[in-house]
Motif scaffolding. Structure first.
Motif, mmCIF file in Angstrom:
data_model
loop_
_atom_site.group_PDB
_atom_site.id
_atom_site.type_symbol
_atom_site.label_atom_id
_atom_site.label_comp_id
_atom_site.label_asym_id
_atom_site.label_seq_id
_atom_site.Cartn_x
_atom_site.Cartn_y
_atom_site.Cartn_z
ATOM 1 N N GLY A 1 0.731 -1.061 -0.502
ATOM 2 C CA GLY A 1 -0.113 -0.226 -0.320
ATOM 3 C C GLY A 1 0.588 1.463 0.411
ATOM 4 N N HIS A 2 2.139 0.926 0.312
ATOM 5 C CA HIS A 2 2.808 2.368 -0.135
ATOM 6 C C HIS A 2 3.074 2.771 -1.393
ATOM 7 C CE1 HIS A 2 6.293 4.700 0.449
ATOM 8 N NE2 HIS A 2 6.782 4.874 1.767
ATOM 9 N N ALA A 3 2.976 3.969 -1.658
ATOM 10 C CA ALA A 3 3.074 5.030 -2.548
ATOM 11 C C ALA A 3 4.395 4.388 -3.933
ATOM 12 C CB ALA A 3 2.520 6.379 -2.394
ATOM 13 N N SER A 4 5.522 4.311 -2.613
ATOM 14 C CA SER A 4 7.055 4.103 -3.826
ATOM 15 C C SER A 4 7.718 3.440 -3.276
ATOM 16 C CB SER A 4 7.304 5.454 -4.318
ATOM 17 O OG SER A 4 8.452 5.034 -4.543
ATOM 18 N N PRO A 5 7.305 1.025 -2.912
ATOM 19 C CA PRO A 5 7.858 0.844 -2.105
ATOM 20 C C PRO A 5 9.568 0.607 -2.180
ATOM 21 C CG PRO A 5 6.032 -0.521 -3.121
ATOM 22 C CD PRO A 5 6.036 1.443 -3.726
ATOM 23 N N HIS A 6 9.785 0.650 -1.157
ATOM 24 C CA HIS A 6 11.876 1.034 -1.551
ATOM 25 C C HIS A 6 12.401 2.180 -1.321
ATOM 26 C CE1 HIS A 6 11.870 -3.679 -0.678
ATOM 27 N NE2 HIS A 6 10.981 -3.872 -1.288
ATOM 28 N N ASP A 7 11.720 2.900 -1.605
ATOM 29 C CA ASP A 7 11.678 4.171 -1.869
ATOM 30 C C ASP A 7 12.112 4.653 -0.274
ATOM 31 O OD1 ASP A 7 13.287 6.504 -2.596
ATOM 32 O OD2 ASP A 7 10.760 7.659 -3.323
ATOM 33 N N VAL A 8 14.185 4.852 -0.063
ATOM 34 C CA VAL A 8 14.406 5.293 0.920
ATOM 35 C C VAL A 8 16.019 5.498 0.731
ATOM 36 C CG1 VAL A 8 15.660 3.971 2.959
ATOM 37 C CG2 VAL A 8 13.431 3.134 2.627
ATOM 38 N N LEU B 1 24.001 15.122 -7.948
ATOM 39 C CA LEU B 1 22.623 15.757 -8.317
ATOM 40 C C LEU B 1 21.211 16.052 -8.678
ATOM 41 C CD1 LEU B 1 23.628 18.950 -9.503
ATOM 42 C CD2 LEU B 1 23.912 17.577 -11.497
ATOM 43 N N ILE B 2 21.195 15.093 -9.305
ATOM 44 C CA ILE B 2 19.447 14.753 -9.485
ATOM 45 C C ILE B 2 18.878 14.870 -8.347
ATOM 46 C CG2 ILE B 2 17.960 13.575 -10.747
ATOM 47 C CD1 ILE B 2 20.075 13.077 -12.999
ATOM 48 N N SER B 3 19.279 14.067 -7.348
ATOM 49 C CA SER B 3 19.091 12.972 -6.805
ATOM 50 C C SER B 3 18.557 15.275 -5.359
ATOM 51 C CB SER B 3 19.498 12.447 -4.984
ATOM 52 O OG SER B 3 20.968 12.682 -5.089
ATOM 53 N N ARG B 4 19.008 15.454 -5.637
ATOM 54 C CA ARG B 4 19.042 17.402 -4.816
ATOM 55 C C ARG B 4 18.334 17.305 -4.782
ATOM 56 N NH1 ARG B 4 24.290 17.715 -1.809
ATOM 57 N NH2 ARG B 4 26.034 16.364 -1.734
ATOM 58 N N VAL C 1 14.172 2.598 -9.445
ATOM 59 C CA VAL C 1 15.069 2.485 -8.601
ATOM 60 C C VAL C 1 15.102 4.340 -9.027
ATOM 61 C CG1 VAL C 1 17.841 2.758 -8.494
ATOM 62 C CG2 VAL C 1 16.782 0.516 -9.047
ATOM 63 N N ARG C 2 14.802 4.896 -7.848
ATOM 64 C CA ARG C 2 15.125 6.705 -7.536
ATOM 65 C C ARG C 2 16.772 6.455 -7.417
ATOM 66 N NH1 ARG C 2 9.158 7.352 -8.687
ATOM 67 N NH2 ARG C 2 8.204 5.640 -8.414
ATOM 68 N N ALA C 3 16.391 7.871 -7.788
ATOM 69 C CA ALA C 3 17.560 8.918 -7.948
ATOM 70 C C ALA C 3 17.932 9.166 -6.391
ATOM 71 C CB ALA C 3 17.508 10.434 -8.335
ATOM 72 N N GLY C 4 17.126 9.691 -5.649
ATOM 73 C CA GLY C 4 17.248 9.666 -4.087
ATOM 74 C C GLY C 4 18.127 8.884 -3.204
ATOM 75 N N PHE C 5 17.170 7.548 -3.483
ATOM 76 C CA PHE C 5 17.708 5.378 -3.460
ATOM 77 C C PHE C 5 19.106 5.621 -3.661
ATOM 78 C CE2 PHE C 5 18.458 1.118 -4.180
ATOM 79 C CZ PHE C 5 18.628 1.138 -3.416
ATOM 80 N N LEU C 6 19.490 6.109 -4.632
ATOM 81 C CA LEU C 6 20.836 5.263 -5.262
ATOM 82 C C LEU C 6 22.118 6.681 -5.002
ATOM 83 C CD1 LEU C 6 22.233 3.661 -6.673
ATOM 84 C CD2 LEU C 6 22.092 4.690 -9.169
ATOM 85 N N ALA C 7 21.696 7.838 -4.585
ATOM 86 C CA ALA C 7 22.552 8.315 -4.450
ATOM 87 C C ALA C 7 22.638 8.251 -2.495
ATOM 88 C CB ALA C 7 22.481 9.956 -4.403
ATOM 89 N N GLY C 8 21.565 7.715 -2.316
ATOM 90 C CA GLY C 8 22.054 7.167 -0.681
ATOM 91 C C GLY C 8 22.586 6.308 -0.545
ATOM 92 N N ILE C 9 23.331 5.232 -1.450
ATOM 93 C CA ILE C 9 23.267 3.965 -1.820
ATOM 94 C C ILE C 9 25.103 4.394 -1.450
ATOM 95 C CG2 ILE C 9 23.673 2.194 -2.741
ATOM 96 C CD1 ILE C 9 21.388 1.454 -0.629
#
Length: 430
Positions: A197-204, A281-284, A328-336
């Motif tokens: 039910g989460h809008a974007s699963p695994h988006d951490v 840069l994208i993630s920001r 895979v979203r920019a914020g997630f990959l930048a954090g990784i």
């Protein structure tokens, strides 16, 4: 820092042969897996429901199972997974209900069916690190919480899943149980059971946001359930999570077992440097932007090689571990990438670490037969290279014909992996 390599096998197994014909336990359509039916963000996939929040202890009956949910008015857990279709549901024992009530947190039947139960762990919402995520789910066998005195096993394992994944590998749990370790699996916030039910699963966007639920899970394991030795077992992204946690919180676990940990970004040096800077840069500016990353495209030969719907032997829930994987979203990959750079700088972990991986790296263009005998997600050479930066006591063990999740490899490789883990633990944790 030192890393030892232990590649001796309990039983000789043939070297990986990429042109060997398919001999898996199931056969079927070898075509690439189609994309799952689209769902509206925030809606629950058909047939699934989130683990309900625990009711007040005074209102909790001895057990609420799928059969009596309508009579009690309580919400039952989601349907039993096909993986556990042969497992019959049973009522909770009075001892288990009493233990649950005493702890102040209700247990609900898990989607795997009895004896598996789920415990919801509320977490503090973080709009910047894990938007919309408010709980995690700890999964274990009912007997683990059903004893008034000593636990059935003094030692325990806490398992952390990978990206676009959840815990369903009950045979992995059984191997640990047979070796004398109680087994716990944590579906982290926004992931797996906690992502329904989460809008974007695994988006951490920062894995350290999971510190809250890992800390609570370890408190339950040690303080409530009485285990005095705890091993942290992480797969892929969960492997990265495990070593970062262990480095940040010395003394909380006694050993670390890594199953194909994601310690570096697969690709050339150019991709890893300039590509990472571009993603940062994208993630920001737009952390939710979906970006291209190996293994996240429309073709997912990894899932096709392993799931029974195509050519594999496993039957997990494709709503929780889909093909293709969650974006895979920019914020997630930048954090990784930030955490992977920390690994490269050295973590200085003081407890023993076992790093397991395949002997062969495949790729997104690998055939299904190749994907059933190699790691098509990560580069095993990178895993081995980064292992030396984890700590002072690191053992590397490669598994011939192992796939990315070594626990889902073919029978011989799977048995070798499970035996390697349990024998290593027996030698290191006397």
């Amino acid at each position: 820092m030192s890393a030892t390599s232990d590649q001796t096998s309990p039983e000789p197994t043939p070297e990986p042969t990429l042109n060997q014909p398919q001999t898996g336990p199931a056969a079927g359509d070898s075509s690439r897996p189609p994309s799952p039916a689209p769902t509206t963000p925030g809606t629950v996939p058909p047939g699934l429901g989130p683990v309900p929040p625990p009711p007040a202890p005074a209102q909790v009956p001895d057990a609420v199972g799928p059969a009596d949910a309508a009579d009690t008015g309580k919400e039952a857990a989601g349907p039993v997974s096909p993986l556990a279709a042969s497992t019959s549901a049973a009522s909770a024992s009075p001892a288990a209900a009493a233990a649950s009530s005493a702890s102040g947190s209700a247990l609900t039947p898990d989607i795997l069916g009895e004896p598996w139960v789920a415990r919801r762990i509320p977490v503090t919402e973080s709009p910047t690190k894990a938007p919309g995520a408010d709980h995690a789910v700890l999964v274990f066998q009912r007997e683990a919480a059903g004893r008034a005195s000593a636990p059935r096993h003094s030692r325990a394992v806490l398992y952390l899943h990978g990206r676009s994944d959840y815990f369903f590998q009950t045979h992995l749990a059984q191997a640990y149980l047979d070796a004398g370790y109680e087994f716990y699996a944590l579906d982290l916030r926004a992931c797996g059971r906690a992502g329904v039910g989460h809008a974007s699963p695994h988006d951490v966007r920062d894995l350290r946001v999971h510190d809250e639920e890992i800390s609570e899970a370890l408190r339950i394991i040690r303080s409530e359930h009485g285990h005095d030795v705890v091993v942290l077992n992480g797969h892929s992204t969960g492997g990265l999570q495990a070593v970062i946690w262990t480095a940040d919180h010395p003394g909380t676990v006694d050993a670390v077992v890594l199953n194909s940990p994601w310690l570096d970004l697969r690709g050339s040096a150019l991709v890893r440097s300039y590509g990472s800077a571009f993603v940062d840069l994208i993630s920001r500016r737009d952390p939710e932007r979906v970006i291209g990353e190996p293994g996240s495209g429309e073709e997912d030969n990894y899932v096709a090689a392993l799931h029974r719907r195509w050519r594999g032997e496993w039957d997990w829930d494709l709503a929780l571990k889909p093909a293709p994987s969650f974006p895979v979203r920019a914020g997630f990959l930048a954090g990784i990438r930030r955490l992977q750079r920390e690994v490269h700088h050295g973590l200085g972990i003081r407890v023993p670490i076992l790093v397991c991986c395949s002997t062969v790296s495949g790729g997104v263009r690998a055939s299904l037969e190749e994907a059933q005998r190699s790691d098509v997600v990560l580069d095993v050479d990178q895993i081995i290279d980064r292992a030396q930066y984890l700590g002072d006591d690191v053992t590397v063990r490669q598994i011939p014909e192992g796939v990315h999740d070594l626990a889902l490899s073919g029978p011989l490789a799977r048995a070798e992996y499970l035996q390697a883990v349990t024998r290593w633990l027996d030698n290191r944790l006397h």
